[in-house]
Each structure stands twice: as structure tokens, then as C-alpha cells.
Design an enzyme around this catalytic site. Structure first.
Site: not given
Ligand code: TAP
Length: 453
Positions: A152, A227, A261, A354
Site C-alpha cells: 500500500k 520504521e 526520518c 519531528e
Molecule cells: P502516516 O500517516 O504515518 O502515513 C504513512 C503510511 O501509513 C501511508 O501509506 C498512510 O496512508 C498509511 N496510514 C495512515 N493511517 C493508517 C492507518 N490507520 N492504518 C494503516 N496505515 C495507515 O504519515 P503521514 O501522514 O504521511 O505523515 C505525517 C507525519 O509522519 C510526518 O509529518 C512525519 O512526521 C511522519 N512521517 C515519517 C516518515 C518516516 S520515513 N519515518 C515518513 C512519512 C511521514 P495514506 O497516506 O495513503 O493515508
């Protein structure tokens, strides 16, 4: 349909069908049917298919890089580097099927041996910041170990994952071995976590969503690797090559617009070297080229979305001390200039949370003990750096830091052949290197009785 946006101009660049829970169930059923066949493919043949898959990605490297640069808003040079890493990752794990070795263990009465067995259907949940790179870190070891995959991607950046699915089929992956479901995390991700036929979830994203995934996966005792976020320290001692540290520091936090990250968003500088460091840092930050991701000169692009721009901007709401800023286009698009806050305390909001954007806190310290105490005063523990001309001190400090990945006199975090992952609330498990394979297999112990009856 999902409207896929280009963050540099806020325009829709593509539409793709939006998957829901039903599509996840269908994908899991396909993966479940495909599992016994893929598990039993001879190791050398599985290797050959993964090598062909790597070649297929390499053949389309430029097209994939442009797609990723536009959709994720990353500089085209960085996007090319990422696609090269995707190829390298599939080539690295293509060597694994014939090297998944077990042990023989001396016991009484017979022979005891262990086998590394694939888990079955694995669910891979990937974020938007490094869409295809993080996909490859999970997909390559999962397939190499004999699992089938339901992947996904983030709804914001599904394009390169959908292309990978097609390249996989062309490379000879049997039907159902690699399935991509592009849909919202709260629906598709959640369904994968709950699904009784999914044996493992590998997730990269926020610590908050990661907590929910760990709790959800507990219901069916799934294996989980996480991660998550970071608030890494870049520690610069006064005896370091300060010019080199200051020139490298902006790219260690403003790379990928800070949406990394591993971003070293707390820059800890020993007071005795502070003036020299800040002067060199200012000239590097101010000369950073921020703009069109497809321009070869660009070093930093936009943020991923309007709502993320709002979140990042909120870190300036309580007027922290802005030392200096770089430039950024006015818009359209989700632009935010590289921003240095100094002097900061480790207790300030921008030093604790973060941000996932181009804002760095410069925090002064005196001596080794204080540097280690400040660096470790966080819930996170993903990466970090130590800059010092004293090798013994650099290694001492690296050993004292509660973090999974450390660089000395460098800011690099990731190599395909070495383990990557976090301490504390930055995650569970490791990606890359040989360690990742352990997270996509279970150990089976077989005892063969050999005594005469
Ligand atoms: P998340 O919401 O954590 O999204 C990461 C992945 O998880 C996406 O594919 C997302 O899908 C999915 N996801 C979201 N809610 C879920 C749930 N309840 N059950 C299962 N999967 C779920 O991150 P974001 O909103 O994109 O970013 C928010 C914050 O996360 C950022 O500001 C940052 O702090 C952190 N972040 C960290 C990383 C790393 S590399 N550690 C990467 C991205 C973000 P959808 O996006 O398609 O809804």
C-alpha cells in the site's frame, strides 16, 4: 479516483483508481493463492526473476525518476539517485534466495537443523517521502525470502509503485506475487493490519500511526516492523573540520525538504566553535537553490501538500529565534524556505517534535557529557552524526548515543548492505542488509532421530 497532485505547482498530474477494503481483500486472496507456488520456486530461479526486475527498473530509470520528482516534489538529481538505489536494492536481495542458510546443531539422539521459512502474505505500508526507495527496501527482501506481497503506497504518491507492479509482471513474477493497492491508510492500511491472512506488516511513517499498527497487529499476533519518526542530532565538536561540518549540515536536514526520518534537525554545536560554524552555515543555507524539481540545479523542492505546509509553518507561530533563512518561490505550490533557528534549547517545541520540514534548531553545548545528554533527551533514536578530529572521542560519543544509525564525520545514513532502523520510539526491527531477511522469515527447527531402534 485518487487525484494525484504535483506539489511544485499544486496541479493534478494524474488520476488513479482508489482502492478500498474490498480491493485489499481481493489482493490478499490473490497473494495467498500465489504463496505456495512462489515459496517453492527454486532459489536460483527466484534470484533470476529479481535480477530481471532490477534490470526492468534500470531500463525505465529516467521515466521513474521524473515521475517521482514531479509527484513527491524532489530535485531530479536526487530522484535519479533514489531510483539507482532501488535497482541496487533489488540486485542485492536477488542474491539472497540461495544464501538463506539454516544451522545444524549438535544434540543427542539425532540431527537438529533449522530452516528460514517465508511468512506467507506480507502487508507493506509505505509513506510519501521516499515512495519507491522505501517500497524497494521492503519488497525486495520480502520477495527474495519467498513471501507474497500486498503493497500500500501513500495516497499522495502511488504512481511509481503502480509502475513497479507492471515491471514485476514483465520480469516474470507469477500472478498474485506482487499486488499494489492504492487507497487511504485509514481504510486500506487498516484492513491489511486487521486481515487474518496477512502474516506480517512492515510499516514506515509517523510514530503515531505506528503505535496504532502495533496495537492492531497484536489482535492476530502479526509480525511487525516499524520504521518511524526521528529527531536526530548532528553533533559538532570544536575540534572538528568545522567548515566541512557546516557545509554538510544543511543537506542533512533540508534534503528532501526536511521530509526525511533521518533529518538531523537538531544541530548541536560546541560553544567554542559556534561563531565559525554559524558563519559557514549561513553562507551555505543562503546559497541553496530552492525551486522547480525538474531543474538540474535545484537542491530543494516544495513540501508535499498544503496541509503539511500548514503544519510546518506552525513551528514559527510562537516566534522562535530565526537566525537566517534561505529563499523559496512564492507559489503556486507548497514552498517553505530553509530556516535556521538559533540559539535554541532542547526543550523548545521545534527541538522536541519531528517537524518533517526544512527547519533546523542549533543548540549550543559544552563538552562531551552535555552533548550526549542533550542528544539522548528525546523519545526518538533513529540516526545522527558526530563531527570531531579526535577519533577516540567520536567513537566514544557514537557508542553513547541511543540511536540506530550513526555517521562519524559524515551525514550519510543509508547503504543497501547495512542495517537501518531505530532505537526507542523510532521503531522496531531493521531494514536493509542481511538483518532485513530475518524479519521476513521465521525459523523452523527440525529434529531427525537417528538412533537405531
Ligand atoms: P502516516 O500517516 O504515518 O502515513 C504513512 C503510511 O501509513 C501511508 O501509506 C498512510 O496512508 C498509511 N496510514 C495512515 N493511517 C493508517 C492507518 N490507520 N492504518 C494503516 N496505515 C495507515 O504519515 P503521514 O501522514 O504521511 O505523515 C505525517 C507525519 O509522519 C510526518 O509529518 C512525519 O512526521 C511522519 N512521517 C515519517 C516518515 C518516516 S520515513 N519515518 C515518513 C512519512 C511521514 P495514506 O497516506 O495513503 O493515508
Amino acid at each position: 479516483m485518487i487525484e494525484v497532485t504535483e506539489p511544485a505547482n499544486a496541479e493534478v498530474m494524474a488520476e488513479v483508481p482508489r482502492a478500498g477494503a474490498e480491493e485489499v481483500d481481493e489482493a490478499v486472496a490473490r497473494a495467498k493463492r500465489a504463496f505456495p507456488g512462489w515459496r517453492d520456486v527454486a532459489p536460483a530461479e527466484r534470484s533470476a526473476i529479481l535480477r530481471t526486475l532490477a534490470d526492468g527498473i534500470e531500463d525505465q530509470l529516467e521515466e521513474l525518476a521524473v515521475l517521482e520528482a514531479r509527484n513527491a516534489g524532489k530535485p531530479i538529481g536526487d530522484a535519479r539517485g533514489e531510483m539507482a538505489m532501488v535497482v541496487e536494492c533489488f540486485r542485492y536481495y536477488a542474491g539472497a534466495p540461495e544464501r538463506l542458510l539454516g544451522q545444524t546443531i549438535p544434540v543427542a539422539g539425532g540431527v537438529d537443523m533449522t530452516f528460514r521459512e517465508p511468512l506467507g502474505v506480507v502487508g507493506l505500508i509505505v509513506p510519501w517521502n521516499f515512495p519507491l526507495v522505501i517500497t524497494s527496501w521492503k519488497t525486495a527482501p520480502a520477495l527474495a525470502a519467498g513471501n507474497t506481497v500486498v503493497l500500500k503506497p501513500a495516497e499522495l504518491t502511488p504512481l511509481t509503485a503502480l509502475k513497479l507492479e507492471r515491471i514485476g509482471i514483465e520480469a516474470g513474477l507469477p500472478e498474485g506475487v506482487l499486488n499494489v493497492v492504492a487507497g487511504p491508510g485509514s481504510v486500506c492500511g487498516q484492513r491489511l493490519v486487521e486481515h487474518p491472512d496477512v502474516a506480517k506488516i512492515a510499516f514506515t511513517g509517523s510514530t503515531e500511526v505506528g503505535r496504532g499498527i502495533a496495537a492492531g497487529a497484536a489482535q492476530t499476533i502479526k509480525r511487525v516492523t516499524l520504521e518511524l519518526g526521528g529527531k536526530s542530532a548532528n553533533i559538532v565538536f570544536a575540534d572538528a573540520d568545522i567548515e566541512a561540518a557546516a557545509q554538510s549540515a544543511p543537506f542533512a536536514v533540508f534534503g528532501n525538504s526536511g521530509q526525511d526520518c533521518c533529518a538531523r534537525s537538531r544541530i548541536l554545536v560546541e560553544r567554542a566553535g559556534m561563531d565559525e560554524f554559524m558563519a559557514a552555515l549561513e553562507s551555505t543555507v543562503k546559497s541553496m537553490v530552492v525551486g522547480d524539481p525538474l531543474d538540474e540545479r535545484t537542491q530543494m523542492g516544495p513540501l508535499i501538500s498544503a496541509s503539511h505546509l500548514e503544519t510546518v509553518s506552525s513551528f514559527l507561530d510562537d516566534d522562535p529565534p530565526v537566525a537566517f533563512r534561505g529563499s523559496a518561490p512564492d507559489g503556486p505550490g507548497y514552498w517553505f524556505p530553509p530556516t535556521i533557528l538559533a540559539p535554541m534549547s532542547n526543550d523548545d517545541r521545534a527541538s522536541r517534535e519531528e517537524i518533517f520540514g526544512p527547519i533546523a534548531s542549533v543548540i549550543p553545548f559544552d563538552g562531551e557529557a552535555e552533548a550526549v545528554a542533550i542528544a539522548n533527551d528525546t523519545i526518538y533514536g533513529l540516526s545522527g552524526s558526530v563531527w570531531s578530529g579526535d577519533g577516540g572521542r567520536a567513537l566514544r560519543v557514537a557508542r553513547a548515543l541511543e540511536t540506530g544509525v550513526i555517521s562519524i564525520n559524515s551525514n550519510s545514513s543509508v547503504r543497501v548492505s547495512t542495517p537501518f532502523g531505530g532505537f526507542k520510539q523510532s521503531g522496531v526491527g531493521r531494514e536493509l542488509g542481511p538483518d532485513a531477511l530475518e524479519h521476513y522469515t521465521d525459523v523452523k527447527n527440525v529434529f531427525y532421530y537417528t538412533e537405531e531402534s
